[in-house]
Each structure stands twice: as structure tokens, then as C-alpha cells.
Enzyme design. Sequence first.
Site, short mmCIF file in Angstrom:
data_model
loop_
_atom_site.label_atom_id
_atom_site.label_comp_id
_atom_site.label_asym_id
_atom_site.label_seq_id
_atom_site.Cartn_x
_atom_site.Cartn_y
_atom_site.Cartn_z
N HIS A 187 36.51 40.35 37.23
CA HIS A 187 36.93 41.02 38.90
C HIS A 187 35.34 41.33 39.75
CE1 HIS A 187 40.20 43.39 40.96
NE2 HIS A 187 39.17 43.95 40.95
N ARG B 155 42.39 35.47 39.60
CA ARG B 155 42.13 36.13 38.79
C ARG B 155 42.06 35.92 37.62
NH1 ARG B 155 46.22 38.34 41.90
NH2 ARG B 155 46.68 40.70 42.67
N TYR C 52 37.00 46.92 50.71
CA TYR C 52 36.30 45.70 51.44
C TYR C 52 36.03 46.73 52.91
CZ TYR C 52 37.21 42.54 48.27
OH TYR C 52 37.08 41.82 47.30
N ARG D 182 35.63 38.47 41.40
CA ARG D 182 36.28 38.04 42.93
C ARG D 182 36.68 38.77 43.47
NH1 ARG D 182 43.02 38.06 43.36
NH2 ARG D 182 43.48 40.11 43.67
N HIS E 103 46.60 40.95 47.32
CA HIS E 103 47.34 41.87 47.53
C HIS E 103 48.38 41.93 48.48
CE1 HIS E 103 42.91 42.97 47.09
NE2 HIS E 103 43.31 42.55 46.68
N LYS F 284 50.97 38.03 39.90
CA LYS F 284 51.70 38.86 39.05
C LYS F 284 52.96 38.95 38.84
CE LYS F 284 48.20 42.49 40.14
NZ LYS F 284 47.70 43.40 39.90
#
Length: 357
Positions: free
Chosen positions: A301, A206, A337, A304, A327, A230
Amino acid sequence: MPSNITYQEELKHKQTLKLREQINMLPNFCKEFFIGIEPTTSILTRISYSYDLNMFFGYLVENHSYFSKKSVHEIILSDLELISSADIESFMEYLNFYVKPHKDNPEHTLEYSNDNKGKARKLACIRSFYKYFYKRQRIKVNPASFVDMPKITEKPIIRLEVDEVARLLDIVESGEELTETQLRYQKYTRARDIAILSLFLGTGIRVSELVGVNISDIDFNLNGFKITRKGGNQVILYFSNEVKSALENYINERKEITPIAGYEDALFLSLQRKRINVRSVQTLVKKYTSMVTNLKNISPHKLRSTYGTNLYRETGDIYIVADVLGHRDVNTTKKHYAAIDDEKRRMAAKIVKLRED
């Protein structure tokens, strides 16, 4: 910045001050809500909620017959019971398009609009707000629970194709298509820019994680580096020899730069010899990727997503992709995806022949 304060600590200090600033603009009872949700939310979520609630109460003061007699600070907790689900739905409709005075020049106005995703985020905030006080029996009604969430249509993943990735790195290395002015600056940043783009494309990091990386976080014997996710937990991301080469080339140049005091360990520096910030990285990515494609708006992003797509195509393992990308819920990864699985199904349909040509 004192040298004993890490990037993550400095960032948290700034975010804490920003949150307090926003809370001070809200009705006094709102502070209780933000203290109450602190254990279960990130500071970024709370900052986002503070902006959304400021907007909601501002709307009520401007548009609601009862609240128009008050300022935002004069609103008390029991006033929440006077707001109906229809009032909240009117606020949702207002978010489609509205005009506000320019912050620096009140004589001018700026136009804003929210798509369903933005509206859903604001409604989630209002729902959480009402639920908090209703659950604690501080209010007797919860009109937000009766307002339906806007329908969000999933957008296809925007990413760079393999040939676009190669062309992107070629442009940075060669300086091809850069203007004379850009080339003058790029001779000082070429190795840095290649390293930044290689990290995005080779690890799926990120942008907020990338700017926080320190030189001491990297272990070239391991081909890995430590990052802070995060949620605050630390993990190790691994990189290929190609990424390793880009990092080593940059660090060799980085050794010749004397950073501003407090930034001695920061990996990526700006031309001002400070730790590079998120906005500068976003600008850097947009500058180079716009030379590769003018049909896609590529952000960090999206780089990414490019990595995630390539990793999934190579491994077919959604759990590996979810873990590497950080995630928390694998369903988030599956949702993003799923289109690749659809591509594979289409290919499978063409492989089996019922009759020979």
C-alpha cells in the site's frame, strides 16, 4: 482449482465460506443483519463486521453481569435493549488493551491493542448493527447512536522518495545486499520480482488486484491491462514503456514454467507454480524495501502511495489521481495528498522576494 473458475470467483467462494463460518459463531438473529446489508456492502466489509461482532458479544459474555449467565448463542434480539451506551463505551475502553488465549496453545496468551482507527471501525460496525434493527422497529432503543466516535489523527503518508525507488529496483536487479540463501531463490524470481515492484510503482495497483492479473488481461499494443476493482467493476490500467519492459522480460521467463493445473493463465506464480498470494507479495515487498530504508515500514500500500504522490506531483490533478487509484470519493484522495499542496505553498512563499539580496 478448476481452470474454468477465475481468481475473483475462487476468492469470492473462500470469502463467502469465511463469512458463514463467522456468522455461525454469532447469535442466531445476526444472520438477518448480514443478509439485510448484503446489497449495500462488500463481502470484505461483512467479514470485518462479523469479526467485530464476535468480539463484542464475547466481551459481553465475559464482562457484563446479565450476559455472563449466557453463551453467545443464547443471546436473543431483545437482549440488545439491555445494553446501554455506557456498556458500549466500556467495550471501547477495553479495546485499548486486552489479553486472549493463544488459538493453538490455550496455555499461552497474546496481548492486543487498538488505536483510535481500529476502535472507530468497531464502533461503526456496532452502530450499523443497532441502526439496522432499530430502523425496522425490531428493538426500541439505539444506545450505539449516543457513543461518540474516537478522534482519528491523520498520519502523514509514508512513501519512498525518488532515489529510494531507483535503489530498490537496482537491488532487485543486482542482488546486492541479499544473503546467499536469498540469492539462491532470487535467481528464479528476479524477473518476477522486478515486474511486481514495477507494477506497484508504475500503476498504483492494489496488492489484491495485482495477484489476480492474468496473462490474457494484458495488451502490450495498448500498454494496458484489465483489473477487477474492490467493488467488482473492471477497469483498464495503463503502464509506461519501462513497466512494459519489466513485464515482457518476466513473461518470457514465465513461458518456460509449467504451472500447476488451473493456474495456466495466472500472471505471477509462486515457486510452487501456483498463483502468488497476497501474503507472499507483502513479504516480498518488505524483504526488498527493508534494504533500502530501515526507518520506513513499506508495504504494497505504501508503494501505491508512492505512485499516487509522484503522479500528483507531476500532474497537479487530484481527479486523475483519484481515478487511477480507484478512489470512489475524491475527498479520500485529497485527504491523503493534502501534504503535497502544503509543500507547494511553502515553496511559493520562498520564491517571491521583497528585497534583493
